[in-house]
Design a protein around this motif. Structure first.
Motif, short mmCIF file in Angstrom:
data_model
loop_
_atom_site.label_atom_id
_atom_site.label_comp_id
_atom_site.label_asym_id
_atom_site.label_seq_id
_atom_site.Cartn_x
_atom_site.Cartn_y
_atom_site.Cartn_z
N UNK A 361 41.62 29.98 28.82
CA UNK A 361 40.52 30.47 27.86
C UNK A 361 39.04 30.39 28.30
N UNK A 362 38.91 29.49 29.41
CA UNK A 362 37.57 29.19 29.83
C UNK A 362 37.56 28.68 31.23
N UNK A 363 36.57 29.42 31.99
CA UNK A 363 36.35 29.14 33.58
C UNK A 363 34.87 28.90 33.42
N UNK A 364 34.47 27.85 34.01
CA UNK A 364 33.04 27.33 34.00
C UNK A 364 32.25 28.17 35.12
N UNK A 365 31.12 28.75 34.75
CA UNK A 365 30.21 29.46 35.57
C UNK A 365 30.22 28.58 37.14
N UNK A 366 30.20 29.37 38.11
CA UNK A 366 30.14 28.86 39.38
C UNK A 366 31.21 28.30 40.13
N UNK A 367 32.46 28.34 39.09
CA UNK A 367 33.88 27.65 39.71
C UNK A 367 34.87 28.74 40.17
N UNK A 368 35.71 28.08 40.66
CA UNK A 368 36.79 29.22 41.36
C UNK A 368 38.06 28.42 40.75
N UNK A 371 45.13 29.51 41.61
CA UNK A 371 46.42 29.53 41.12
C UNK A 371 47.59 29.70 42.29
N UNK A 372 47.94 28.53 42.84
CA UNK A 372 48.67 28.34 44.05
C UNK A 372 50.38 28.47 43.86
N UNK A 373 50.92 29.62 44.10
CA UNK A 373 52.45 29.53 43.91
C UNK A 373 52.94 28.84 44.86
N UNK A 374 52.74 28.73 46.11
CA UNK A 374 53.25 27.70 47.04
C UNK A 374 53.72 26.45 46.43
N UNK A 375 52.62 25.78 46.07
CA UNK A 375 53.13 24.46 45.29
C UNK A 375 53.29 24.53 43.91
N UNK A 376 53.14 25.83 43.07
CA UNK A 376 53.14 25.94 41.90
C UNK A 376 52.20 24.89 40.92
N UNK A 377 50.91 24.90 41.31
CA UNK A 377 49.93 24.27 41.12
C UNK A 377 48.26 25.08 40.77
N UNK A 378 47.88 24.75 39.70
CA UNK A 378 46.58 25.37 39.37
C UNK A 378 45.57 24.31 39.28
N UNK A 379 44.30 24.82 40.04
CA UNK A 379 43.21 23.87 40.14
C UNK A 379 42.01 24.74 39.85
N UNK A 380 40.69 23.99 39.47
CA UNK A 380 39.33 24.58 39.46
C UNK A 380 38.65 23.63 40.33
N UNK A 381 37.60 24.11 41.28
CA UNK A 381 37.08 23.28 42.27
C UNK A 381 35.92 22.42 41.83
N UNK A 382 35.72 22.62 40.50
CA UNK A 382 34.52 21.64 39.91
C UNK A 382 34.95 20.43 39.14
N UNK A 383 36.18 20.36 39.01
CA UNK A 383 36.93 19.18 38.57
C UNK A 383 38.29 18.71 39.24
N UNK A 384 38.74 17.59 38.91
CA UNK A 384 39.93 16.94 39.47
C UNK A 384 41.04 17.19 38.38
N UNK A 385 40.54 17.64 37.17
CA UNK A 385 41.31 17.87 36.01
C UNK A 385 42.46 19.06 36.27
N UNK A 386 43.47 19.04 35.67
CA UNK A 386 44.42 20.42 35.85
C UNK A 386 43.99 21.48 34.60
N UNK A 387 43.58 22.46 34.87
CA UNK A 387 43.47 23.56 33.95
C UNK A 387 44.61 23.74 32.95
N UNK A 388 44.25 24.01 31.88
CA UNK A 388 45.33 24.06 30.65
C UNK A 388 45.80 25.88 30.73
N UNK A 389 46.92 26.11 31.30
CA UNK A 389 47.41 27.49 31.32
C UNK A 389 48.43 27.73 30.18
#
Length: 435
Positions: A361-368, A371-389
């Motif tokens: 639903x939402x990706x903050x400005x300035x962030x990346x 979606x890493x299929x190698x480890x099946x993990x999603x991340x946003x570089x502005x936080x340590x929390x896992x985004x809700x997919x």
């Protein structure tokens, strides 16, 4: 058999036989000549040149506040095991009658055992080298490495001596994910074996000591939580798209498009003349308040992967990055569509036949978003929390794995207010079970 002469853990070089040989040679020590593969390492590692630890390309262990670090010459790999094996397990369940139910195959963790040799000009430098090795193997205990592990990079075999398709040996690079220290380092049986130092070494002002060099053998074992070995990304074009230049989709409603999908085909054993019993009423599905609904003005872009770039006998997983730019991205959908005929993506997308549907639903400005299929993990570089997919219509999201070289399209849809710097990239990584 994997090459034992190079190991990088979490971005920290641990073993590099070429670096050790160069440092030893600078002090007149003939060391490591039994490893011809190390001659190809500098070119395979982007043309690096090595000298003594405190000059030129400074060694990763060099610390200007610790003079003895300049007299430690590095970690030389002697052997490695655990990379050529296939860590799978299966637990059959015995049947009341004859035989057993085989059960599914699952991949267990992978253990990688190294035997290395530490080379130093004197005892204090050797002690420093042991301290440094123990620290670098422990990983970033202050960050996520402490629990999740880090990436481990190694060579599956000797780097190519010649230019291998423009990659100069880097096609032999492999990566293991979620790797951490399991045991060690512990001293080997031939600890503190002496190696004669030449007169040139004794006269060198940089060494700070004159006399025999020390070589100490030690062992350590790493464990990989993700046992599959990742190959370099296949080269596809284009791998990046600028989002604001995509197709405009006014009044786009993703839920309405999926609602029009035909029902699943009935099983061939179902008798069309025999009506199925009525089902009990289903309880309402709770809808996450963060999942957006309704129509909106959207912009759609595509990335494609050609089947000719995919290996026949390996699984492939994607790594997708989306950069928001100077504005937040909202109502983003990333869909994967099979495309065996290599058709233009715009003519080959149907939400009813999508392999995977991912909604953010939402990706903050300035962030990346990664979606890493190698480890099946999603991340946003502005936080340590896992985004809700979310999956299609707010359902659970599943990670894609492509087992057949059929090619595919990646569809990226966002709300129309997209910054000119926003972009999306996709890389495809083959996976193997042994090196």
């Amino acid at each position: 058999m994997a090459y034992e002469g190079y190991l990088d853990l979490g971005g920290n070089e641990v073993v590099n036989n070429a670096r050790v040989r160069a440092a030893a040679s600078a002090y007149g020590i003939a060391f490591g000549d039994c490893d011809p593969c190390s001659d190809m390492l500098p070119e395979a590692l982007c043309g690096e040149e090595y000298a003594t630890p405190d000059t030129g390309d400074q060694a990763p262990w060099y610390d200007p506040t610790r003079p003895e670090s300049a007299r430690f010459l590095g970690v030389f790999g002697l052997s490695v095991t655990g990379l050529s094996s296939n860590p799978v397990a299966r637990t059959p369940v015995e049947l009341p009658g004859d035989g057993a139910l085989l059960g599914p195959i699952r991949r267990t963790h992978r253990e990688i055992a190294y035997t290395v040799q530490l080379l130093a000009l004197d005892q204090s430098a050797l002690v420093y080298g042991r301290e440094w090795l123990a620290s670098v193997l422990r990983g970033d205990v202050c960050g996520t490495d402490g629990c999740q592990g880090a990436e481990m990079t190694f060579f599956a075999s000797c780097p190519c001596e010649e230019d291998c398709e423009g990659l100069t040996g880097r096609q032999e690079l492999r990566v293991l994910c979620d790797v951490g220290l399991l045991e060690g380092p512990t001293p080997g049986t031939d600890d503190n074996a002496l190696i004669a130092l030449s007169a040139a070494g004794c006269d060198s002002a940089q060494s700070g000591a004159c006399g025999p060099a020390l070589a100490a053998t030690c062992d350590f074992t790493l464990v990989a939580g993700k046992p599959r070995i990742v190959h370099p990304a296949v080269r596809t074009a284009p791998t990046c798209t600028t989002l604001h230049l995509g197709d405009k989709l006014p009044g786009y409603d993703p839920d309405a498009a999926i609602a029009k999908c035909p029902p699943p085909v009935a099983d061939c054993l179902v008798d069309p003349l025999c009506a199925a019993p009525p089902l009990p009423p289903q309880p309402p599905v709770p809808r996450d308040p963060c999942y957006p609904t309704g129509a909106f003005n959207a912009v759609r872009s595509f990335l494609s992967v050609d089947a000719t770039c995919m290996a026949d006998w390996l699984d492939h997983v994607p790594v997708v990055e989306v950069y928001a730019g100077n504005k937040a991205l909202r109502r983003m959908t990333v869909r994967f569509h099979m495309n065996p005929a290599a058709l233009p993506c715009a003519a080959n997308v149907d939400p009813c036949n999508a392999c995977v549907d991912l909604d953010l639903p939402y990706l903050p400005a300035g962030s990346t978003l990664t979606l890493d299929g190698r480890v099946q993990r999603a991340s946003v570089d502005c936080t340590t929390a896992t985004p809700v997919l979310f999956g299609a219509r707010g359902t659970a999201f599943s990670w894609p794995t492509f087992s057949c070289p059929s090619g595919f399209c990646v569809e990226v849809i966002t709300a129309d207010d997209v910054d000119t710097c926003a972009y999306a990239t996709v890389d495809l990584f083959p996976l193997s079970d042994a090196a």
